[in-house]
Design a protein around this motif. Structure first.
Motif, PDB file in Angstrom:
ATOM      1  N   ARG A 119       0.920  -1.269   0.232  1.00  0.00           N
ATOM      2  CA  ARG A 119       0.057  -0.184   0.007  1.00  0.00           C
ATOM      3  C   ARG A 119       0.767   1.407   0.006  1.00  0.00           C
ATOM      4  O   ARG A 119       0.397   2.191  -0.744  1.00  0.00           O
ATOM      5  N   LEU A 120       1.898   1.260   0.680  1.00  0.00           N
ATOM      6  CA  LEU A 120       2.776   2.443   1.000  1.00  0.00           C
ATOM      7  C   LEU A 120       3.440   2.713  -0.398  1.00  0.00           C
ATOM      8  O   LEU A 120       3.621   3.814  -0.855  1.00  0.00           O
ATOM      9  N   VAL A 121       3.723   1.525  -1.149  1.00  0.00           N
ATOM     10  CA  VAL A 121       4.541   1.860  -2.488  1.00  0.00           C
ATOM     11  C   VAL A 121       3.437   2.318  -3.435  1.00  0.00           C
ATOM     12  O   VAL A 121       4.072   3.216  -4.299  1.00  0.00           O
ATOM     13  N   LEU A 122       2.444   1.681  -3.596  1.00  0.00           N
ATOM     14  CA  LEU A 122       1.326   2.278  -4.626  1.00  0.00           C
ATOM     15  C   LEU A 122       0.836   3.601  -4.117  1.00  0.00           C
ATOM     16  O   LEU A 122       0.730   4.342  -5.068  1.00  0.00           O
ATOM     17  N   TYR A 123       0.992   3.791  -2.937  1.00  0.00           N
ATOM     18  CA  TYR A 123       0.588   5.190  -2.480  1.00  0.00           C
ATOM     19  C   TYR A 123       1.283   6.205  -3.257  1.00  0.00           C
ATOM     20  O   TYR A 123       1.175   7.700  -3.453  1.00  0.00           O
ATOM     21  N   GLN A 124       2.653   5.898  -3.037  1.00  0.00           N
ATOM     22  CA  GLN A 124       3.808   7.119  -3.595  1.00  0.00           C
ATOM     23  C   GLN A 124       4.085   7.002  -4.794  1.00  0.00           C
ATOM     24  O   GLN A 124       4.894   8.079  -5.489  1.00  0.00           O
ATOM     25  N   LEU A 125       3.727   6.049  -5.478  1.00  0.00           N
ATOM     26  CA  LEU A 125       4.020   5.900  -7.027  1.00  0.00           C
ATOM     27  C   LEU A 125       3.510   7.102  -7.651  1.00  0.00           C
ATOM     28  O   LEU A 125       4.383   7.523  -8.505  1.00  0.00           O
ATOM     29  N   PRO A 126       2.367   7.537  -7.814  1.00  0.00           N
ATOM     30  CA  PRO A 126       1.946   8.756  -8.636  1.00  0.00           C
ATOM     31  C   PRO A 126       2.848   9.983  -8.466  1.00  0.00           C
ATOM     32  O   PRO A 126       2.977  10.796  -9.357  1.00  0.00           O
ATOM     33  N   TYR A 127       2.928  10.160  -7.189  1.00  0.00           N
ATOM     34  CA  TYR A 127       3.946  11.313  -6.515  1.00  0.00           C
ATOM     35  C   TYR A 127       5.382  11.202  -7.223  1.00  0.00           C
ATOM     36  O   TYR A 127       5.732  12.023  -7.971  1.00  0.00           O
ATOM     37  N   PHE A 128       5.854  10.021  -7.466  1.00  0.00           N
ATOM     38  CA  PHE A 128       7.175   9.935  -7.814  1.00  0.00           C
ATOM     39  C   PHE A 128       6.998  10.213  -9.067  1.00  0.00           C
ATOM     40  O   PHE A 128       8.015  10.943  -9.649  1.00  0.00           O
ATOM     41  N   ALA A 129       6.167   9.619 -10.035  1.00  0.00           N
ATOM     42  CA  ALA A 129       5.908   9.707 -11.138  1.00  0.00           C
ATOM     43  C   ALA A 129       5.829  11.334 -11.763  1.00  0.00           C
ATOM     44  O   ALA A 129       6.442  11.846 -12.778  1.00  0.00           O
ATOM     45  N   MET A 130       4.714  12.068 -11.066  1.00  0.00           N
ATOM     46  CA  MET A 130       4.771  13.387 -11.297  1.00  0.00           C
ATOM     47  C   MET A 130       5.873  14.385 -10.965  1.00  0.00           C
ATOM     48  O   MET A 130       6.329  15.127 -11.885  1.00  0.00           O
ATOM     49  N   GLN A 131       6.619  13.912  -9.991  1.00  0.00           N
ATOM     50  CA  GLN A 131       7.855  14.618  -9.564  1.00  0.00           C
ATOM     51  C   GLN A 131       8.939  14.420 -10.604  1.00  0.00           C
ATOM     52  O   GLN A 131       9.320  15.233 -11.110  1.00  0.00           O
ATOM     53  N   ALA A 132       9.030  13.417 -10.987  1.00  0.00           N
ATOM     54  CA  ALA A 132      10.090  12.822 -11.974  1.00  0.00           C
ATOM     55  C   ALA A 132       9.992  13.723 -13.439  1.00  0.00           C
ATOM     56  O   ALA A 132      10.667  14.124 -14.102  1.00  0.00           O
ATOM     57  N   LEU A 133       8.498  14.158 -13.650  1.00  0.00           N
ATOM     58  CA  LEU A 133       8.300  14.751 -15.061  1.00  0.00           C
ATOM     59  C   LEU A 133       8.925  16.163 -14.817  1.00  0.00           C
ATOM     60  O   LEU A 133       9.091  16.695 -15.903  1.00  0.00           O
ATOM     61  N   PHE A 134       8.831  16.698 -13.417  1.00  0.00           N
ATOM     62  CA  PHE A 134       9.390  18.014 -13.460  1.00  0.00           C
ATOM     63  C   PHE A 134      10.804  18.173 -14.091  1.00  0.00           C
ATOM     64  O   PHE A 134      11.108  18.855 -14.572  1.00  0.00           O
ATOM     65  N   GLY A 135      11.811  17.259 -13.409  1.00  0.00           N
ATOM     66  CA  GLY A 135      13.152  17.311 -13.691  1.00  0.00           C
ATOM     67  C   GLY A 135      13.192  16.961 -15.292  1.00  0.00           C
ATOM     68  O   GLY A 135      14.114  17.613 -15.729  1.00  0.00           O
ATOM     69  N   MET A 136      12.516  16.061 -15.851  1.00  0.00           N
ATOM     70  CA  MET A 136      12.707  15.606 -17.236  1.00  0.00           C
ATOM     71  C   MET A 136      12.289  16.875 -18.139  1.00  0.00           C
ATOM     72  O   MET A 136      13.034  17.155 -19.103  1.00  0.00           O
ATOM     73  N   MET A 137      11.216  17.505 -17.893  1.00  0.00           N
ATOM     74  CA  MET A 137      10.812  18.748 -18.531  1.00  0.00           C
ATOM     75  C   MET A 137      11.556  19.937 -18.416  1.00  0.00           C
ATOM     76  O   MET A 137      11.816  20.499 -19.608  1.00  0.00           O
ATOM     77  N   ILE A 138      12.162  20.238 -17.384  1.00  0.00           N
ATOM     78  CA  ILE A 138      13.280  21.346 -17.243  1.00  0.00           C
ATOM     79  C   ILE A 138      14.391  20.985 -18.038  1.00  0.00           C
ATOM     80  O   ILE A 138      14.852  21.885 -18.776  1.00  0.00           O
ATOM     81  N   TRP A 139      14.939  19.622 -18.016  1.00  0.00           N
ATOM     82  CA  TRP A 139      15.971  19.292 -18.847  1.00  0.00           C
ATOM     83  C   TRP A 139      15.788  19.345 -20.112  1.00  0.00           C
ATOM     84  O   TRP A 139      16.686  19.728 -20.936  1.00  0.00           O
ATOM     85  N   ARG A 140      14.750  18.695 -21.028  1.00  0.00           N
ATOM     86  CA  ARG A 140      14.222  18.875 -22.192  1.00  0.00           C
ATOM     87  C   ARG A 140      14.106  20.166 -22.471  1.00  0.00           C
ATOM     88  O   ARG A 140      14.061  20.513 -23.985  1.00  0.00           O
ATOM     89  N   SER A 141      13.901  21.460 -21.712  1.00  0.00           N
ATOM     90  CA  SER A 141      13.670  22.613 -22.233  1.00  0.00           C
ATOM     91  C   SER A 141      14.944  23.105 -22.832  1.00  0.00           C
ATOM     92  O   SER A 141      15.067  24.003 -23.634  1.00  0.00           O
ATOM     93  N   GLY A 142      16.210  22.517 -22.572  1.00  0.00           N
ATOM     94  CA  GLY A 142      17.392  22.865 -23.220  1.00  0.00           C
ATOM     95  C   GLY A 142      18.140  24.073 -22.415  1.00  0.00           C
ATOM     96  O   GLY A 142      19.227  24.496 -22.746  1.00  0.00           O
ATOM     97  N   ARG A 143      17.504  24.467 -21.347  1.00  0.00           N
ATOM     98  CA  ARG A 143      18.195  25.640 -20.308  1.00  0.00           C
ATOM     99  C   ARG A 143      18.847  24.943 -19.258  1.00  0.00           C
ATOM    100  O   ARG A 143      18.345  24.209 -18.453  1.00  0.00           O
ATOM    101  N   ARG A 144      20.052  25.208 -19.436  1.00  0.00           N
ATOM    102  CA  ARG A 144      21.042  24.466 -18.437  1.00  0.00           C
ATOM    103  C   ARG A 144      21.953  25.339 -17.666  1.00  0.00           C
ATOM    104  O   ARG A 144      23.205  25.129 -17.397  1.00  0.00           O
ATOM    105  N   GLN A 145      21.628  26.610 -17.400  1.00  0.00           N
ATOM    106  CA  GLN A 145      22.247  27.514 -16.421  1.00  0.00           C
ATOM    107  C   GLN A 145      22.135  26.935 -14.970  1.00  0.00           C
ATOM    108  O   GLN A 145      21.282  25.985 -14.900  1.00  0.00           O
ATOM    109  N   PRO A 146      23.056  27.396 -14.024  1.00  0.00           N
ATOM    110  CA  PRO A 146      23.143  26.773 -12.752  1.00  0.00           C
ATOM    111  C   PRO A 146      21.798  26.697 -11.810  1.00  0.00           C
ATOM    112  O   PRO A 146      21.572  25.664 -11.417  1.00  0.00           O
TER     113      PRO A 146
END
Length: 390
Positions: A119-146
């Motif tokens: 239950r704990l794993v399935l409960y956190q899984l959507p949050y993990f996926a949505m948070q991972a999208l944040f980083g992937m989207m910023i990275w794919r934007s091509g902006r790589r300043q500090p």
């Protein structure tokens, strides 16, 4: 430090960021994602309030489901806000997939034994996926300043934290019922980790917003609104920086021929249209590293970094020929136009004003020589061989 106290801090921090992003959005129209970020923080406050409400429920399931979905909503709104700020399309398909899976998981998750590993794993899984999208989207934007890289790193930390929460629950133990969650050590650890990531992410996102807003303000102050190229201030600043970096460069001065006649015969609106068309031709024909500026009423300058005099002359001839042969039906004006050009090679250690002066001298010779032509600065030409010299 109890989980309830940390959760209260979470509510306060979310409220502060909601107000901060609202102020940014209200005072700066270019801050495209600020409203969404403010909405995400506001929904986060609702989520924290539901956590306090949960303790009072005889049947915890409805409020628990609300907490589960409301927090995912907060992440979704924040994700849209970050996408808008970075001027990329939000990952709608991925977000919709996460939401569909989450909704399908609701009856499964809330039928499991509270506190079980599955239950704990399935409960956190959507949050993990949505948070991972944040980083992937910023990275794919091509902006790589500090700051952008720091924001990506924080999203990775946040996503990892969701994966580690089930492990923390197993190690320190969790409550037997949802109503007892706030009294557990696990809740204190979970909420503490969340508040640290929230504060860090919010602060960095505010810094990113301020950085980009400042950059846009500078760009607007250096851009000529009519032509879309640099104004004199912007051209001089960027040209001087380019000369400091490069060992060679060519500068082209250009001026529209008989421009006063255009204004007198067809009106200033037509003249503005001709200027806009000419500026567009200069920019389109120039290499990506070129610096194009409108330095006077109908006067333009183009700096070609790392270019020779011959490169500048070829560029000027190409624009001259294209402009002279183009038909520009600007506001009903059915005639062709021309421009004159002067080209000079940068000769260190001369300054930009000296280079501009030599290019202008060549331009004046093109004007006095009949217009619609390109002349080069005489000082750049190789010396003429003397007959009979040894």
């Amino acid at each position: 430090m109890t989980a309830a106290f940390v959760l209260g801090i979470n509510m306060a921090v979310a409220g502060i960021f909601a107000v901060a992003f609202t102020v940014v959005a209200a005072t700066n129209r270019s801050a495209r994602g600020a409203w969404w970020l403010a909405l995400g923080c506001g929904v986060g406050i609702v989520n924290a309030g539901l956590e306090f409400l949960l303790r009072q429920q005889a049947d915890p399931v409805p409020v628990s489901i609300a907490i589960f979905l409301v927090f995912l909503s907060a992440l979704s709104f924040a994700l849209i806000g970050v996408a808008r700020h970075y001027r990329v399309e939000p990952p709608w398909t991925a977000m919709a997939t996460i939401w569909i899976v989450t909704v399908l998981l609701v009856p499964v998750v809330f039928s499991m034994t509270y506190g079980s590993l599955s239950r704990l794993v399935l409960y956190q899984l959507p949050y993990f996926a949505m948070q991972a999208l944040f980083g992937m989207m910023i990275w794919r934007s091509g902006r790589r300043q500090p700051l952008d890289l720091l924001l990506v790193a924080l999203q990775a930390v946040g996503a990892t934290l969701y994966l580690l929460k089930p492990l923390f629950a197993i190690l320190v133990g969790t409550a037997r019922t949802p109503q007892d969650y706030m009294a557990t050590t696990y809740a204190a650890i979970s909420q503490s980790g969340s508040v640290v990531v929230l504060i860090a992410t919010g602060l960095v996102m505010l810094l990113v917003t301020m950085r980009d807003t400042t950059a846009e303000m500078i760009a607007r102050s250096e851009t000529d609104p009519l032509s879309g190229v640099f104004n004199r201030r912007g051209f001089e600043r960027h040209a001087e920086a380019a000369l400091a970096r490069e060992g060679k460069a060519a500068l082209i001065a250009a001026d529209l021929d008989h421009f006063k006649q255009i204004n007198d015969s067809f009106g200033h609106a037509a003249g503005d249209g001709v200027i806009a068309h000419f500026a567009a031709m200069l920019a389109e024909a120039a290499p990506s590293e070129a610096i194009v500026g409108r330095v006077g009423g109908e006067e333009f300058a183009v700096l070609l970094p790392a270019a020779l005099l011959s490169d500048g002359r070829l560029y000027a001839e190409a624009v001259r020929a294209a402009f002279a042969s183009a038909e520009l039906p600007v506001l009903g004006v059915d005639r062709r136009f021309s421009a004159s050009f002067g080209v000079a090679q940068w000769m260190p250690p001369e300054t930009l004003p000296d280079l501009l002066h030599r290019a202008d001298t060549a331009l004046y010779r093109a004007k006095s020589g009949g217009r619609n032509r390109v002349c080069v600065a005489l000082g750049d030409l190789p010396p003429t061989p003397v007959r009979g010299a040894a």
